[in-house]
Design a protein around this motif. Structure first.
Motif, short mmCIF file in Angstrom:
data_model
loop_
_atom_site.label_atom_id
_atom_site.label_comp_id
_atom_site.label_asym_id
_atom_site.label_seq_id
_atom_site.Cartn_x
_atom_site.Cartn_y
_atom_site.Cartn_z
N ASP A 182 11.29 -1.82 6.97
CA ASP A 182 11.62 -3.23 6.76
C ASP A 182 10.96 -4.09 7.83
O ASP A 182 10.41 -5.16 7.56
CB ASP A 182 13.15 -3.38 6.79
CG ASP A 182 13.57 -4.82 6.62
OD1 ASP A 182 13.05 -5.48 5.67
OD2 ASP A 182 14.39 -5.32 7.40
N ILE A 183 11.01 -3.58 9.10
CA ILE A 183 10.41 -4.36 10.19
C ILE A 183 8.89 -4.41 10.03
O ILE A 183 8.25 -5.44 10.30
CB ILE A 183 10.83 -3.75 11.55
CG1 ILE A 183 12.32 -4.06 11.79
CG2 ILE A 183 9.98 -4.31 12.69
CD1 ILE A 183 12.91 -3.35 12.98
N ILE A 184 8.29 -3.31 9.57
CA ILE A 184 6.84 -3.33 9.34
C ILE A 184 6.48 -4.42 8.31
O ILE A 184 5.53 -5.18 8.50
CB ILE A 184 6.36 -1.94 8.84
CG1 ILE A 184 6.50 -0.90 9.95
CG2 ILE A 184 4.91 -2.00 8.36
CD1 ILE A 184 6.24 0.53 9.50
N LEU A 185 7.29 -4.52 7.24
CA LEU A 185 7.04 -5.55 6.21
C LEU A 185 7.22 -6.95 6.78
O LEU A 185 6.47 -7.87 6.46
CB LEU A 185 7.98 -5.35 5.01
CG LEU A 185 7.74 -4.07 4.18
CD1 LEU A 185 8.83 -3.93 3.12
CD2 LEU A 185 6.37 -4.13 3.51
N LEU A 214 10.39 1.68 -0.80
CA LEU A 214 9.68 0.42 -0.54
C LEU A 214 10.08 -0.65 -1.55
O LEU A 214 10.32 -1.81 -1.20
CB LEU A 214 8.17 0.65 -0.59
CG LEU A 214 7.28 -0.55 -0.30
CD1 LEU A 214 7.59 -1.14 1.07
CD2 LEU A 214 5.81 -0.16 -0.37
N CYS A 215 10.16 -0.25 -2.84
CA CYS A 215 10.52 -1.22 -3.89
C CYS A 215 11.94 -1.76 -3.68
O CYS A 215 12.20 -2.95 -3.83
CB CYS A 215 10.40 -0.53 -5.25
SG CYS A 215 10.54 -1.67 -6.63
N HIS A 216 12.86 -0.84 -3.27
CA HIS A 216 14.24 -1.28 -3.04
C HIS A 216 14.33 -2.25 -1.87
O HIS A 216 15.08 -3.23 -1.92
CB HIS A 216 15.14 -0.07 -2.77
CG HIS A 216 15.35 0.80 -3.98
ND1 HIS A 216 15.48 0.28 -5.24
CD2 HIS A 216 15.46 2.16 -4.10
CE1 HIS A 216 15.65 1.27 -6.11
NE2 HIS A 216 15.65 2.44 -5.43
N ILE A 217 13.57 -1.95 -0.83
CA ILE A 217 13.59 -2.85 0.34
C ILE A 217 13.07 -4.23 -0.05
O ILE A 217 13.68 -5.26 0.29
CB ILE A 217 12.76 -2.25 1.49
CG1 ILE A 217 13.46 -1.01 2.04
CG2 ILE A 217 12.54 -3.26 2.59
CD1 ILE A 217 12.65 -0.24 3.06
N LEU A 218 11.96 -4.27 -0.82
CA LEU A 218 11.44 -5.58 -1.26
C LEU A 218 12.43 -6.28 -2.18
O LEU A 218 12.65 -7.48 -2.07
CB LEU A 218 10.11 -5.38 -2.00
CG LEU A 218 8.86 -5.25 -1.14
CD1 LEU A 218 7.66 -4.89 -2.01
CD2 LEU A 218 8.57 -6.55 -0.40
N GLY A 219 13.02 -5.51 -3.08
CA GLY A 219 14.02 -6.08 -3.98
C GLY A 219 15.18 -6.68 -3.22
O GLY A 219 15.69 -7.75 -3.55
N VAL A 239 3.09 -10.57 0.31
CA VAL A 239 3.20 -9.15 0.67
C VAL A 239 3.44 -8.31 -0.57
O VAL A 239 2.81 -7.26 -0.79
CB VAL A 239 4.32 -8.95 1.72
CG1 VAL A 239 4.65 -7.47 1.87
CG2 VAL A 239 3.90 -9.53 3.06
N ALA A 240 4.36 -8.79 -1.41
CA ALA A 240 4.65 -8.06 -2.65
C ALA A 240 3.40 -7.97 -3.52
O ALA A 240 3.13 -6.92 -4.14
CB ALA A 240 5.79 -8.75 -3.39
N ASP A 253 9.28 -1.74 -11.56
CA ASP A 253 10.39 -1.50 -10.64
C ASP A 253 10.78 -2.77 -9.90
O ASP A 253 11.95 -3.05 -9.69
CB ASP A 253 10.01 -0.41 -9.62
CG ASP A 253 9.78 0.94 -10.30
OD1 ASP A 253 10.32 1.13 -11.41
OD2 ASP A 253 9.03 1.76 -9.75
N LEU A 254 9.77 -3.55 -9.48
CA LEU A 254 10.07 -4.76 -8.73
C LEU A 254 10.57 -5.88 -9.63
O LEU A 254 11.41 -6.69 -9.23
CB LEU A 254 8.80 -5.21 -7.97
CG LEU A 254 8.94 -6.47 -7.11
CD1 LEU A 254 9.95 -6.23 -5.99
CD2 LEU A 254 7.60 -6.85 -6.50
N TYR A 255 10.07 -5.92 -10.90
CA TYR A 255 10.34 -7.05 -11.80
C TYR A 255 11.84 -7.24 -12.05
O TYR A 255 12.33 -8.36 -12.17
CB TYR A 255 9.61 -6.81 -13.13
CG TYR A 255 9.48 -8.03 -14.02
CD1 TYR A 255 8.59 -9.04 -13.71
CD2 TYR A 255 10.27 -8.17 -15.16
CE1 TYR A 255 8.45 -10.16 -14.51
CE2 TYR A 255 10.15 -9.28 -15.98
CZ TYR A 255 9.24 -10.27 -15.65
OH TYR A 255 9.11 -11.38 -16.46
#
Length: 1428
Positions: A182-185, A214-219, A239-240, A253-255
């Motif tokens: 998460d911090i890297i993002l 990764l998808c869950h963290i972005l979500g 980023v996404a 997955d992200l949608y």
């Protein structure tokens, strides 16, 4: 196992099975545990994992034996395991075996204790937190992590090195790996410029995590910003987008983590459409002033509600980011989930997509699209290898760019620069490649134009430059493609998007505002407003403007003037809109009365002509539309072509031309332009050139002509089936007039080569294209003139001689060369027997010449030159005019004057050459192998009548040509017969004309009457122009005719009688037509009478008769048929104004004293005579005094007498005279007739009884009455008495003289006067001292037996005694003298005298038959000579 060991094919399953079976035997007691342990110790070396396999077998047996009730088996199992403890380690057994079994084996002390310890270890392993998630929990570790990620990355630091450091930090400080990710993002969001560092880092890091992490963290990050007032930062979207582009996460997955959901987006789109429709409805509704304020308040409230910030649309934000990084594939997937153009309707997305297109087309645009001299601002490429490939060729455009543009749709309007680039690329494609080589690419380009370029232009705010750019590409398309695009734009595009629906409504609303205020005074400001509106939405604007023009024709002029601010594209769209309005199937082309063309069509046609002339609009589509309508058999739209040609070429077609204008139209082109039209047609050079180019480029010149020529008959026989006769006539006239106008345009504007190349020969036109002969010659005539002119010029250049004779000779040679093929070609147009009477040369000459060739209109030239002189004088006198302008105007007038004078001189030379040519040709014109009468019939039928109704100039030409043929002393041409046939009975001709044809026919009759009136007016003129001409020859000798013998010519007085007869015939026909009650008859005769008013009526009593009938028409038609009433009233007024110029009958032609009788004479024309009644002096007033009772009683006797006379006439072809007794009869035979085929007829019925009651023995008085009145006539009679033999050779035929009197009286008083005429007829024929005469048939084409000829003649005469309307086949001359002083006899005396006279008449007829039998051979011989 030992055996198989060497083979190395023992499988894991085989070992498992073998060990299980071995152990199972021990458990069952079949084998001792010692033996088994020994075996197992032997095989344990086979594989490294044998101990593990053995432990698995023990585990299975442990479970099985624990479930068994037999204790022995359990014991056997325990013993086996104890025996094998040295083979399997304790650790493995503790993992695999049940705790209770382990306790029994002694491996553990207590099973319960072992279970508790196991649970504690698992809890410690799996549930106790051993890594830190929150920054405060391990701030040192996280601080070091952030320092690692935030350091300067410009050196040799790589992602792999940083990743190792991160791993160390995670291990050292027990950091949570998910939180580290998460911090890297987060750091990547803050440092977007380091894609090349962070993307590999994240990609490498993901190997340590689960795929979905990764998808869950972005979500989770997106979820955080989904609060009501939350705003997702663009950095997160980016980023996404980058992670999606590098396939580190899946869009699907992200949608699902993004808001709003797709259903909400669809609902919003539908809501927008509904709102747009409501706006349209409000704009189109008529709102009362009181309601307007309420509406405005409601709208304000709604606007306030809308000001609340809508929730953030994360899907659109992600889409924008994807487009910015160049990930077109994922962006396309997102847009596919949404309604069409929903995504790009948001400006940021549209701009992002435009930028992507900019980048993609950059190389190709730099190569082919940049205009010469322009630098432009180059677009830098995306620093992204995964972005779409840039287009290097037109083919590359199809792969990505066209697809991007289709998703962009109308929202390309946000980037006018990109719009211009795309258009320029399209232009370059059409220029370099063209549609033929790349049909797929061309269709893609059309599709882009339809879906993207035109809708985008709609949303641009009055951008004229874009409109012109687009026209640069459009003008390379054929008009069919352009019009298809305009049609889609107008009728479909505006319904595809809510925004376009609103724009359409706003455009209409604005157009209404402008049109309401448009006047002649504010054309400029209104024009500018129209121009601004038209740059973006021309189709909607023009559709509304045209609808207004169709309703209010007074808008045409201001609208045309206000269109000066349009772009080229707008003019082209206007042309399409006009065609669409014309082709509207819902519009009726006729008014409700079905007799006239609708006013909307007339207004549109007028607008067409004006706008196409003034502005450079392409004509091909409109001309093709007219041609297509003609192909379909519809002629209404010819009105458009007529207006376009009239306005653009300055060629007017009107039947209301004055004689002065008509005269000017017979001159050269300059005279036509100056004096031939109502308005001064100027500055038509450019517009006529455009029209010519359009016709030639699309090969429409000849097809239009042929279609119009064929459609004239199509109007009647195909279109006209259910239409009102009046409308059919108008359509026919419109078709014909347009043909004449269009043909005139082609003749005057096409070059010689163009014309000759396109117009086929006359026989091809008529036989293959089925063009009517008059139209075919009309089209070919300019070609002949061009041919002759060019040939003449060639000969002049070849032999340089200035002598007039040489020039004439060369001209005649040119004519022979050019016209010889035409003479051969025309033979196929008619039956062979036609050419027995008229030669193909004469036929071709008649049809190939024009009025320009026959006479020079000196008066017109003088008139126009004088006008220019007056104009120049006015310019000199004008003190206000600036000197420069004055000088220019004077120069213009002088140049024009010189042109006219030069043109007059040129025409004069030309006419002289033509007349010389005709003089040489004339002897071969009329062959007359049958009869003169038949020759005249064919001349009228095939030449005069078809051409005299073709155009007004042709009508004048026909009259002049007849006069010319007469003046040339053409052999076998009887001028008298020709004029008589023209004037004798015009009923059928008039009845079969359309309105315009009637006008032309009237002009023809007017010109013919003008000539006749000129001859009638003065003896000197008559003697000079007719006295010694073969056309006025009345007697043919056996040896041929001698024009110099006065005895053979019609003298002046008798010609005046003939003219009176023609005037009477015209009156008779006119009254007949007026009394039919038929619309066409009445209208046409009134038109004809109006046209011939300058020369007819001249006789007072005939004028009065006409006036009475016209007055009656005025009364009858006032309420029923207003157009007839208007015509009749107009003619009636003009007729009254002509009354002072009318003369009594005795002044019009010479009338002898009352006590004298006429010496009758006859004219013989071949086997049949043509009687020419020269005098019709029946007193109308006296006729009307006769009572109806008298006429009834005399009717039967009249008919009887006529029958006897006809019988005698047919039996005796030779002329004889009867005077009541044999002596006087013989005497009369020796006394020649003053003119041939004359009859004596009393004028008044009251005069007859007294003459009959007079003493019959008073022969001296009878003789005196028969002698000629003048001394000259007496001397002539004496001379002719001395030559009785010569008299016998003359063939003189007398008609039943009562015929014409009866016709005239019948016409004047239809019931009463007819019977009086018959009464007079019987008495005249019976009375002593009068002559009976015979007339043979004129219609017989070859000599026939006398008997059959007489029978035919008898039948014909019977028909002729009744007034049937037909062209008279005989020309009659008769002189009548009336005794006005004799009192009337009683009725009984009349009956007795009539009976006796009738008997005597019969006896005399029989005697004459026998007596004249001897002379038949002589007469036949003369007839044969005439026939030859």
């Amino acid at each position: 196992l030992s055996e198989n060991k060497s083979h190395e094919n023992v499988t894991f399953r085989d070992i498992q099975q073998a060990l299980y079976e071995l152990a199972n035997h021990v458990v069952k007691g079949n084998l001792k545990h010692d033996q088994a342990s020994n075996v197992l110790s032997d095989v344990i070396e086979f594989r490294d994992d044998m101990s593990s396999i053995l432990a698995d077998v023990f585990c299975i047996l442990d479970i099985e034996t624990s479930c068994l009730e037999e204790k022995s088996k359990r014991d056997h199992f325990t013993q086996l395991v104890l025996a094998c403890l040295y083979l399997v380690s304790d650790t493995v057994l503790k993992e695999r075996l049940d705790p209770e079994t382990l306790e029994s084996l002694g491996l553990i002390k207590q099973s319960q204790q072992f279970n508790q310890k196991s649970v504690k270890i698992k809890t410690k392993l799996f549930y106790k937190q051993q890594k830190f998630n929150l920054l405060r929990e391990e701030n040192e570790g996280y601080a070091k992590l952030i320092a690692e990620l935030g350091q300067d990355l410009s050196g040799n630091i790589t992602s792999d090195l940083i990743l190792e450091n991160i791993k160390s930090l995670i291990g050292c400080f027990n950091l949570d790996p998910n939180r580290v990710l998460d911090i890297i993002l987060e750091v990547y969001e803050c440092r977007p410029e380091y894609d090349e560092f962070f993307v590999p880092l994240i990609e490498s890091y993901m190997y340590m995590c689960e795929p979905q992490t990764l998808c869950h963290i972005l979500g989770f990050k997106f979820k955080f910003y989904q609060e009501p007032n939350g705003e997702t930062p663009s950095s997160l979207y980016r980023v996404a987008a980058v992670l999606l582009q590098h396939n580190l996460i899946d869009l699907e997955d992200l949608y699902v983590h993004l808001l709003p959901v797709d259903n909400a987006i669809l609902e919003e789109h539908k809501r927008e459409i509904v709102e747009a429709k409501q706006i349209v409805r409000k704009l189109t509704m008529v709102v009362l002033s009181s309601e307007k304020t309420e509406e405005k308040e409601k709208e304000k409230d709604k606007e306030e509600e809308k000001t609340e910030k809508p929730p953030d649309n994360q899907k659109l934000g992600l889409l924008e980011a994807l487009l910015k990084v160049g990930d077109w594939q994922h962006a396309q997937s997102i847009m596919d989930q949404m309604p069409p153009f929903y995504a790009t309707s948001h400006k940021p997305i549209a701009i992002a997509l435009c930028q992507l297109v900019h980048v993609t087309i950059e190389p190709l645009y730099r190569r082919v699209g940049v205009p010469k001299g322009a630098k432009g601002s180059p677009i830098s490429n995306l620093q992204n290898k995964r972005a779409p490939k840039q287009a290097e060729s037109f083919e590359d455009l199809r792969k990505e760019v066209f697809n991007m543009l289709c998703y962009l749709g109308p929202h390309l309007s946000h980037d006018p620069i990109l719009f211009a680039k795309v258009v320029r690329l399209g232009k370059a494609f059409m220029k370099e490649v063209g549609k033929r080589e790349h049909l797929i690419l061309f269709s893609c380009l059309l599709n882009i134009t339809d879906q993207v370029l035109l809708p985008s232009l709609t949303l641009m705010d009055c951008n004229a430059c874009m409109s012109e750019e687009l026209w640069g590409m459009f003008k390379t398309f054929p008009y069919q493609y352009r019009y298809r695009l305009y049609g889609q734009w107008k009728n479909e595009t505006y319904n595809s998007h809510p925004l376009l629906v609103k724009v359409k409504a706003q455009t209409i609303d604005r157009a209404k505002y402008i049109m309401k205020r448009l006047t002649k005074e504010n054309v400029k400001p209104s024009g500018r407003q129209i121009g601004k509106l038209s740059h973006s939405n021309p189709t909607i604007l023009f559709d509304y403007i045209l609808s207004q023009i169709q309703k209010y024709d007074n808008l045409i002029t201001p609208v045309v003037d206000s269109l000066k601010y349009l772009t080229s594209l707008n003019y082209d769209v206007l042309a399409y809109c006009i065609i669409e309005a014309l082709a509207n199937p819902e519009k009726e082309r006729m008014k409700h009365d079905d007799t006239t063309i609708s006013s909307w069509l007339q207004s549109l046609a007028s607008f067409c002509g004006a706008v196409f002339r003034k502005y450079p609009i392409e004509l091909a589509g409109l001309l093709q539309y007219v041609a297509n309508q003609l192909k379909a058999g519809k002629s209404f739209d010819l009105l458009i072509l007529k207006e376009v040609v009239q306005k653009m070429a300055g060629i007017e077609i009107t039947e209301e031309m004055t004689m002065e204008q008509l005269e000017a139209m017979t001159g050269g082109e300059q005279l036509k332009a100056e004096g031939g039209y109502f308005g001064q047609i100027r500055n038509t050079k450019k517009s006529s050139q455009r029209l010519k180019d359009a016709l030639l480029d699309h090969d429409l010149a000849l097809p239009l002509c042929l279609l119009m020529a064929q459609q004239r008959n199509g109007v009647i026989f195909q279109e006209g089936g259910e239409k009102h006769l009046k409308l059919v006539g108008k359509l026919y006239d419109q078709c014909h007039d347009t043909l004449v106008q269009f043909g005139g345009f082609l003749a005057s504007n096409l070059s010689t080569e163009d014309y000759i190349k396109r117009v086929p020969s006359i026989d091809v036109l008529c036989n293959e294209f089925h063009t009517p002969h008059d139209a075919a010659f009309f089209l070919s005539r300019p070609m002949y003139a061009h041919h002759i002119s060019s040939k003449y010029d060639e000969l002049k250049k070849a032999e340089k001689g200035n002598k007039q004779q040489h020039k004439v000779h060369k001209y005649i040679t040119s004519c022979e060369v050019v016209m010889a093929p035409v003479h051969d070609a025309v033979i196929s147009l008619h039956l062979p027997k036609v050419w027995d009477d008229i030669s193909p040369q004469f036929y071709a000459t008649f049809w190939s010449l024009t009025m320009y060739d026959l006479a020079v209109p000196h008066n017109s030239y003088d008139r126009e030159v004088n006008k220019l002189k007056v104009q120049m004088k006015a310019i000199d006198d004008n003190q206000e005019m600036p000197p420069n302008k004055k000088k220019k105007e004077k120069e213009r007038c002088t140049a024009l004057q010189d042109k006219l004078l030069e043109e007059e001189k040129k025409q004069l030379e030309h006419v002289q050459r033509v007349l010389q040519r005709l003089k040489l040709e004339k002897d071969n014109w009329l062959l007359a192998k049958s009869t003169k009468n038949e020759t005249i019939t064919k001349f009228l039928q095939l030449c005069i009548f078809p051409r005299c109704i073709f155009s007004a100039i042709d009508a004048v030409y026909c009259a002049h040509f007849v006069e010319l043929v007469h003046q040339q002393k053409t052999p076998n041409f009887s001028t008298l017969l020709c004029y008589d046939r023209v004037f004798s009975d015009i009923i059928y001709t008039v009845a079969s004309c359309t309105e315009n044809e009637a006008s032309r026919y009237g002009r023809f009759l007017c010109c013919m009457l003008e000539t006749v009136t000129r001859w009638h007016s003065d003896r000197n003129i008559y003697e000079k122009e007719c006295g010694n001409y073969p056309g006025f020859l009345t007697i043919l000798r056996a040896t041929g005719f001698d024009g110099g013998n006065k005895a053979d010519q019609l003298d002046y007085e008798n010609f005046r009688h003939v003219v009176h007869k023609w005037h009477y015939k015209l009156t008779k026909a006119s009254v007949h037509c007026l009394e039919t009650g038929e619309y066409t008859h009445i209208r046409n005769i009134l038109i004809v009478l109006t046209k011939i008013l300058p020369w007819y009526p001249k006789v007072l009593n005939l004028g009065q008769a006409l006036e009475r009938r016209v007055h009656k028409i005025c009364q009858e038609e006032k309420e029923k048929r207003p157009d007839l009433y208007a015509l009749a009233m107009g003619y009636s007024g003009q007729l009254k104004s002509r009354k002072p110029y009318m003369v009594p009958e005795n002044e019009f032609h010479h009338k002898d004293p009352p006590a004298r009788n006429a010496v009758a004479a006859t004219v013989q024309n071949g086997p049949g005579g043509a009687g020419l009644p020269a005098s019709l002096t029946i007193n109308a007033a006296k006729l009307e005094e006769s009572t109806a009772e008298e006429t009834d009683k005399l009717k039967e006797k009249t008919q009887g007498a006529v029958k006897v006379i006809n019988k005698a006439a047919n039996a005796t072809p030779k002329v004889t005279t009867s005077n009541g007794n044999s002596a006087s009869n013989r005497k009369k035979e020796k006394t020649p007739a003053a003119i041939p085929e004359a009859k004596a007829l009393g004028k008044d019925g009251k005069d007859k009884p007294k003459e009959e009651r007079a003493n019959k023995d008073d022969k001296s008085r009878e003789t005196k009455e028969k002698t000629p009145k003048s001394d000259k006539e007496k001397e002539k009679a004496k001379k002719e008495e001395k030559t009785p033999k010569d008299e016998k050779s003359k063939t003189v035929v007398t008609n039943a003289e009562s015929k014409f009197a009866a016709e005239k009286e019948r016409e004047k008083e239809p019931s009463r006067e007819r019977d009086v005429a018959k009464d007079m007829k019987s008495k005249e024929n019976i009375k002593g001292g009068e002559k009976l005469s015979v007339a043979g048939s004129l219609k017989s084409p070859v000599p026939r037996s006398e008997t059959s000829e007489s029978e035919r003649e008898q039948k014909r005469r019977k028909v002729d005694t009744h007034s049937s309307p037909s062209h008279s086949s005989t020309v009659k001359v008769s002189i009548h003298y009336i005794n006005h002083t004799t009192p009337a006899l009683s009725k009984s005396k009349e009956r007795e005298v009539d009976k006796k006279d009738l008997d005597k008449s019969r006896e005399r007829s029989r005697e004459r038959e026998k007596k004249d039998e001897k002379d038949r051979k002589d007469r036949k011989r003369v007839c044969d000579i005439f026939m030859k």
